[in-house]
Design a protein around this motif. Structure first.
Motif, PDB file in Angstrom:
ATOM      1  N   PHE A  75     -13.618 -35.176-103.100  1.00  0.00           N
ATOM      2  CA  PHE A  75     -12.973 -35.837-104.361  1.00  0.00           C
ATOM      3  C   PHE A  75     -13.371 -35.031-105.626  1.00  0.00           C
ATOM      4  CE2 PHE A  75     -12.965 -38.609-108.027  1.00  0.00           C
ATOM      5  CZ  PHE A  75     -12.025 -39.365-108.102  1.00  0.00           C
ATOM      6  N   ASP A  76     -14.731 -34.374-105.644  1.00  0.00           N
ATOM      7  CA  ASP A  76     -15.021 -33.906-106.781  1.00  0.00           C
ATOM      8  C   ASP A  76     -14.355 -32.433-106.806  1.00  0.00           C
ATOM      9  OD1 ASP A  76     -16.281 -35.960-108.005  1.00  0.00           O
ATOM     10  OD2 ASP A  76     -18.334 -35.157-107.459  1.00  0.00           O
ATOM     11  N   ASN A  79     -10.839 -33.005-108.224  1.00  0.00           N
ATOM     12  CA  ASN A  79     -10.823 -33.574-109.585  1.00  0.00           C
ATOM     13  C   ASN A  79     -11.723 -32.808-110.457  1.00  0.00           C
ATOM     14  OD1 ASN A  79      -8.824 -35.779-109.374  1.00  0.00           O
ATOM     15  ND2 ASN A  79     -10.314 -36.583-107.872  1.00  0.00           N
ATOM     16  N   TYR A  80     -12.879 -32.163-110.232  1.00  0.00           N
ATOM     17  CA  TYR A  80     -13.580 -31.693-111.062  1.00  0.00           C
ATOM     18  C   TYR A  80     -13.505 -29.999-110.980  1.00  0.00           C
ATOM     19  CZ  TYR A  80     -17.346 -29.950-113.839  1.00  0.00           C
ATOM     20  OH  TYR A  80     -18.045 -28.986-114.766  1.00  0.00           O
ATOM     21  N   MET A  83      -9.603 -29.033-111.179  1.00  0.00           N
ATOM     22  CA  MET A  83      -8.965 -29.243-112.314  1.00  0.00           C
ATOM     23  C   MET A  83      -9.860 -28.670-113.732  1.00  0.00           C
ATOM     24  SD  MET A  83      -6.457 -30.825-111.370  1.00  0.00           S
ATOM     25  CE  MET A  83      -5.766 -31.610-112.961  1.00  0.00           C
ATOM     26  N   ASN A 279       2.711 -37.502-113.499  1.00  0.00           N
ATOM     27  CA  ASN A 279       1.898 -38.810-112.636  1.00  0.00           C
ATOM     28  C   ASN A 279       2.893 -39.576-111.566  1.00  0.00           C
ATOM     29  OD1 ASN A 279      -0.248 -38.409-114.065  1.00  0.00           O
ATOM     30  ND2 ASN A 279       0.421 -39.813-115.978  1.00  0.00           N
ATOM     31  N   MET A 282       1.341 -38.531-108.463  1.00  0.00           N
ATOM     32  CA  MET A 282      -0.135 -38.591-108.229  1.00  0.00           C
ATOM     33  C   MET A 282      -0.485 -40.025-108.455  1.00  0.00           C
ATOM     34  SD  MET A 282      -1.239 -35.059-109.828  1.00  0.00           S
ATOM     35  CE  MET A 282      -1.292 -33.665-109.000  1.00  0.00           C
ATOM     36  N   ASP A 283      -0.539 -41.097-107.405  1.00  0.00           N
ATOM     37  CA  ASP A 283      -0.749 -42.117-107.824  1.00  0.00           C
ATOM     38  C   ASP A 283      -2.203 -42.569-108.420  1.00  0.00           C
ATOM     39  OD1 ASP A 283       0.383 -44.812-106.928  1.00  0.00           O
ATOM     40  OD2 ASP A 283      -1.615 -45.312-107.156  1.00  0.00           O
ATOM     41  N   PRO A 284      -2.275 -43.520-109.649  1.00  0.00           N
ATOM     42  CA  PRO A 284      -3.507 -43.413-110.097  1.00  0.00           C
ATOM     43  C   PRO A 284      -4.574 -44.128-109.189  1.00  0.00           C
ATOM     44  CG  PRO A 284      -1.925 -44.797-111.131  1.00  0.00           C
ATOM     45  CD  PRO A 284      -1.200 -44.129-110.334  1.00  0.00           C
ATOM     46  N   PHE A 287      -7.259 -41.658-108.136  1.00  0.00           N
ATOM     47  CA  PHE A 287      -8.326 -41.118-108.783  1.00  0.00           C
ATOM     48  C   PHE A 287      -9.462 -42.065-109.005  1.00  0.00           C
ATOM     49  CE2 PHE A 287      -4.373 -39.009-110.172  1.00  0.00           C
ATOM     50  CZ  PHE A 287      -4.939 -37.673-110.424  1.00  0.00           C
ATOM     51  N   ASP A 288      -9.644 -42.899-108.187  1.00  0.00           N
ATOM     52  CA  ASP A 288     -10.669 -43.629-107.723  1.00  0.00           C
ATOM     53  C   ASP A 288     -11.434 -42.866-106.548  1.00  0.00           C
ATOM     54  OD1 ASP A 288     -11.118 -45.295-109.911  1.00  0.00           O
ATOM     55  OD2 ASP A 288      -9.708 -46.849-109.130  1.00  0.00           O
ATOM     56  N   PRO A 289     -12.508 -42.826-106.486  1.00  0.00           N
ATOM     57  CA  PRO A 289     -13.042 -42.138-105.308  1.00  0.00           C
ATOM     58  C   PRO A 289     -13.044 -43.115-104.098  1.00  0.00           C
ATOM     59  CG  PRO A 289     -14.685 -41.879-106.714  1.00  0.00           C
ATOM     60  CD  PRO A 289     -13.792 -42.866-107.452  1.00  0.00           C
ATOM     61  N   HIS A 298      -3.478 -53.238-104.141  1.00  0.00           N
ATOM     62  CA  HIS A 298      -2.033 -53.032-103.345  1.00  0.00           C
ATOM     63  C   HIS A 298      -2.215 -51.525-102.599  1.00  0.00           C
ATOM     64  CE1 HIS A 298      -0.287 -56.115-105.829  1.00  0.00           C
ATOM     65  NE2 HIS A 298      -0.947 -55.471-106.993  1.00  0.00           N
ATOM     66  N   TYR A 300       0.103 -48.911-100.892  1.00  0.00           N
ATOM     67  CA  TYR A 300       1.275 -48.714-100.471  1.00  0.00           C
ATOM     68  C   TYR A 300       1.627 -47.129-100.331  1.00  0.00           C
ATOM     69  CZ  TYR A 300       0.725 -48.009-105.286  1.00  0.00           C
ATOM     70  OH  TYR A 300       0.060 -47.971-106.730  1.00  0.00           O
TER      71      TYR A 300
ATOM     72  N   MET B  29       3.270 -55.290-110.340  1.00  0.00           N
ATOM     73  CA  MET B  29       1.988 -55.341-109.523  1.00  0.00           C
ATOM     74  C   MET B  29       1.068 -55.740-110.629  1.00  0.00           C
ATOM     75  SD  MET B  29       1.740 -52.080-106.646  1.00  0.00           S
ATOM     76  CE  MET B  29       3.148 -51.140-107.324  1.00  0.00           C
ATOM     77  N   ARG B 185     -20.297 -38.358-114.616  1.00  0.00           N
ATOM     78  CA  ARG B 185     -20.847 -37.052-113.806  1.00  0.00           C
ATOM     79  C   ARG B 185     -20.211 -35.740-114.384  1.00  0.00           C
ATOM     80  NH1 ARG B 185     -18.033 -39.638-110.398  1.00  0.00           N
ATOM     81  NH2 ARG B 185     -16.902 -38.420-108.666  1.00  0.00           N
ATOM     82  N   TYR B 186     -18.859 -35.750-114.659  1.00  0.00           N
ATOM     83  CA  TYR B 186     -18.221 -34.357-114.981  1.00  0.00           C
ATOM     84  C   TYR B 186     -18.638 -33.895-116.175  1.00  0.00           C
ATOM     85  CZ  TYR B 186     -15.171 -35.398-110.905  1.00  0.00           C
ATOM     86  OH  TYR B 186     -14.762 -35.662-109.627  1.00  0.00           O
ATOM     87  N   MET B 231     -13.115 -39.791-114.350  1.00  0.00           N
ATOM     88  CA  MET B 231     -11.672 -39.874-113.928  1.00  0.00           C
ATOM     89  C   MET B 231     -10.779 -41.247-114.324  1.00  0.00           C
ATOM     90  SD  MET B 231     -10.962 -37.179-112.878  1.00  0.00           S
ATOM     91  CE  MET B 231      -9.137 -37.011-112.568  1.00  0.00           C
ATOM     92  N   ARG B 234      -7.233 -41.106-115.469  1.00  0.00           N
ATOM     93  CA  ARG B 234      -6.249 -40.861-114.905  1.00  0.00           C
ATOM     94  C   ARG B 234      -6.152 -41.994-113.925  1.00  0.00           C
ATOM     95  NH1 ARG B 234      -4.712 -34.951-113.476  1.00  0.00           N
ATOM     96  NH2 ARG B 234      -2.735 -35.989-112.742  1.00  0.00           N
ATOM     97  N   ALA B 235      -6.975 -43.066-113.843  1.00  0.00           N
ATOM     98  CA  ALA B 235      -7.192 -43.930-112.738  1.00  0.00           C
ATOM     99  C   ALA B 235      -6.666 -45.197-113.050  1.00  0.00           C
ATOM    100  CB  ALA B 235      -8.441 -44.204-112.051  1.00  0.00           C
ATOM    101  N   ARG B 236      -6.711 -45.387-114.636  1.00  0.00           N
ATOM    102  CA  ARG B 236      -5.994 -46.804-114.950  1.00  0.00           C
ATOM    103  C   ARG B 236      -4.925 -46.138-116.105  1.00  0.00           C
ATOM    104  NH1 ARG B 236      -8.957 -47.652-111.719  1.00  0.00           N
ATOM    105  NH2 ARG B 236     -10.702 -48.875-111.361  1.00  0.00           N
TER     106      ARG B 236
END
Lengths: 410, 315
Positions: A75-76, A79-80, A83, A279, A282-284, A287-289, A298, A300, B29, B185-186, B231, B234-236
């Motif tokens: 993940f890092d 994303n880190y 990016m 976006n 890239m589903d939001p 971006f949660d680990p 949900h 999908y 949703m 942490r980033y 992050m 981008r997650a919300r």
């Protein structure tokens, strides 16, 4: 022994021709590879797909240099590291993500074009079959790639899809564990999908692309009217300089020049999406680990799998799986389900035309319903459209049998 | 022209799929919550409250309104503020669950009404009174023994609005409002704040142990360790972040996250920080985009001319 000209300069045209048949290759693959003249821009989708695959390959190589296939680091690293720390890493990632989504849009356009113009018949069956094999390979490539950022959606989509291999009531849990290399998706799982994504499946795809091009060479590309062109006669005319009268053009440079123009337009759209609207690809949630203890509200798949997902979802698990299997196989066997000898665009085949647009609308409806929460009216609609999709197979047999009779009568 | 007609059909169906699968499906949703533009009047709290609590909340927020109308005395407020510094001292020591935040920019990043409400009753102001119904008291509960008259509250808030109202950097806003629970942490932020550089590994490990101990305390207090926000931008969605920060209960009823009372300005600061860390390529994207797209526009024009030249005489 072949004859070699002692005086030919190394790497000159003659020198190369004597060694690898340069002129023959040029003739067979370019200047005398005849393409019908009566075509539209939809005929450029093949080259656009090839170009998009090239972009995926190159951007993928750059990402591969910094990606770490480890559940604690993946993940890092995406994303880190990619990016933030890697120069233009964000650009490669957004290009890769957008291309992965667009490649499916173009694949679907390419497939519907083939169906609309009846380009899977009269010697072109293998083009369709190798194309469908490519579709399956691209699907596997997309799914395995989706695992790599190791976000919530990677983890849970991986969980759901690998669970399908338990085959419903057969409860083949051993098979699921074998595929995962663990009871739940973990390090072993991530590593093997990494291998599939960067090595095995790309090799298969490259092989299939070569095969797909190969199946095209002898039957030639179809044309806008489905006309059965006498290529030898057309070639003769073209070579005599009667390019206006001839029904064909050479692949290179004439056909290619139009492809390149269409590609230019496509890349304007492509890079608009990469810079300003990435976006959608890239589903939001991803971006949660990944967290095995927290199921997202949900789950999908990406948009290009939604229609198959919706065929699976409305039924109970066994019937759902069977319906899902039939739906995938049915598309493969399209050239054999279609009994009609008529090769013509759908607007010249009245019953088939209705069938085609019902198919398009049904697949779009399934795609949309596949993402909506399966509640109330959405659930009912999902069932209706899934059953409709399954009925489209027998309907095509019926329609094309009628067409066959009519064609004989004439 | 036939080609344009075909293009129109392709574009129509592609856009149709896009609109239905993206904006429409997401609107179905996720529930839509109306924001209140970071003004705190307790309106949503009263609507949401259970029957037996409605009256208490109504009274509480009307009291807040009353105090807000009192003109505070900055000078007197300074003396009252001395009580605050006993805990809000930047010593990074956990008190009753979390580290009391620094108040260096409290006057600019928090809303005035919220500050008044918080001093009057921290649990009510944060809309987490449901957490303190049984036995535990709010870590800042003791404020009612030190700053207890309406006048004192008005004075101390007036003081903060004047003397603690410097312009905070986005990072400072985050460090004051969020970091006691949410690591980043980033950007090397933990619940203890900025992670220093260490020369020796044993010092680094010792620091890590301190962080783990702090996280343990926050976890005990909050129920679970609040997520790292590296992050989150981008997650919300934008709407979620806005309304959740304004009133966490509106998006996640029952959550233990307190309302932190950011003003519009404070929220913009925090958002700027979340964006800088979670989506750092934004300025670079905006710089490079027009060049790449411009290139392909020129490419297409040249390709069109080439195509025209190659197809000449074919029709």
């Amino acid at each position: 022994m072949a004859k070699f000209d002692e005086n030919a300069k190394p790497f000159s045209e003659k020198w190369l021709d004597e060694r690898i048949g340069l002129n023959t290759l040029k003739r067979v693959l370019q200047t005398e590879y005849w393409i019908p003249k009566n075509i539209n821009f939809l005929w450029a989708m093949g080259m656009i797909l090839a170009a998009t695959f090239g972009i995926l390959l190159v951007s993928g190589i750059f990402l591969l240099m910094h990606y770490k296939p480890d559940v604690d680091m993946a993940f890092d690293s995406v994303n880190y590291t990619i990016m933030t720390e890697v120069g233009y890493g964000w650009l490669w990632r957004h290009i890769h993500g957008v291309a992965a989504s667009l490649v499916f849009l173009i694949i679907y356009i390419h497939m519907f074009t083939g169906i609309y113009y009846g380009s899977y018949k009269r010697g072109r069956e293998l083009i369709w079959l190798s194309g469908m094999a490519l579709f399956v390979a691209f699907s596997a490539e997309a799914f395995s790639g989706y695992m790599l950022p190791w976000g919530q959606m990677s983890y849970w989509a991986g969980m759901v899809i690998t669970n399908l291999f338990s085959m419903g009531s057969l409860e083949l849990n051993g098979l699921v564990e074998w595929i995962r290399g663990d009871y739940v998706p973990g390090d072993a799982y991530l590593m093997r999908f990494f291998m599939l994504h960067v090595l095995l499946i790309p090799l298969v795809i490259i092989g299939l692309i070569v095969l797909h091009f190969g199946t095209l060479r002898l039957p030639h590309v179809n044309n806008q009217e489905g006309e059965d062109i006498d290529f030898e006669e057309a070639e003769k005319l073209y070579k005599e300089g009667k390019i206006k009268e001839s029904k064909v053009i050479p692949f290179s440079p004439v056909f290619l020049s139009k492809d390149v123009f269409v590609m230019g337009i496509y890349f304007i759209l492509f890079f608009y999406l990469v810079f300003y609207h990435f976006n959608f690809a890239m589903d939001p949630v991803n971006f949660d680990p990944a967290d095995g203890l927290k199921t997202p509200a949900h789950i999908y798949p990406e948009w290009y799998f939604l229609w198959s997902y919706e065929i699976l979802r409305p039924f109970n698990k066994d019937i759902g799986l069977i319906a899902f299997g039939i739906a995938q196989a049915a598309l493969f066997f399209l050239p054999f389900i279609d009994r009609s000898p008529v090769v013509a665009p759908a607007h010249k085949r009245p019953l088939f035309k209705i069938w085609f647009w019902v198919l398009v609308i049904d697949m779009i409806a399934l795609t949309v319903l596949g993402k909506l929460p399966p509640e109330g009216i959405f659930n009912t609609l999902g069932t209706v459209f899934a059953i409709l999709f399954l009925l489209l197979g027998p309907a095509l047999v019926w329609i094309t049998t009628i067409e066959k009779k009519q064609a004989k009568g004439v | 022209m036939r080609e344009l007609k075909i293009l129109a059909v392709v574009v129509f169906f592609s856009l149709l799929v896009y609109v239905l699968v993206e904006p429409f499906a997401h609107s179905q949703m996720h529930k839509h919550v109306e924001g209140h533009n970071f003004v705190y009047t307790g309106e949503a709290d009263i609507v949401q409250a259970s029957k037996e609590k409605k009256e208490t909340k109504k009274k509480f927020w009307s009291d807040v309104k009353k105090i807000a109308s009192i003109k505070g005395d900055v000078k007197a407020g300074e003396a009252v503020f001395a009580n605050c510094v006993a805990c809000h001292n930047g010593a990074n020591v956990n008190m009753g669950g979390v580290i009391p935040p620094k108040l260096d920019h409290a006057g600019s990043i928090y809303d005035k009404n919220y500050l008044i409400a918080l001093i009057k009753d921290p649990a009510m102001a944060s809309n987490v009174d449901h957490k303190y119904e049984d036995t535990s008291t709010h870590p800042m509960g003791s404020v009612k023994f030190t700053v207890n008259s309406d006048k004192d509250i008005a004075d101390v808030v007036a003081y903060m609005l004047v003397h603690k109202a410097g312009e905070a950097t986005p990072k400072e806003a985050y460090e004051e409002a969020c970091v006691r629970c949410h690591a980043m942490r980033y950007d090397k932020l933990t619940q203890l704040g900025e992670t220093p550089g260490f020369k020796y590994e044993k010092d680094a490990l010792a620091h890590k142990i301190k962080v783990l101990e702090e996280q343990e305390k926050v976890k005990t207090y909050m129920g679970k360790l609040p997520p790292d926000l590296s992050m989150i931008i981008r997650a919300r969605s934008e709407n979620f972040l806005e309304t959740f920060i304004e009133n966490p209960q509106s998006q996640l009823p029952g959550t233990s996250m307190p309302r932190v009372g950011l003003s519009k300005e404070g929220y913009e600061k925090v958002k700027a920080y979340l964006t800088a860390i979670g989506d750092p390529s934004k300025p670079e994207r905006e710089r490079l985009g027009p060049w790449v797209i411009g290139f392909f526009i020129i490419f297409s024009i040249l390709a069109y001319l080439w195509k025209k030249e190659k197809w000449r005489g074919h029709y």
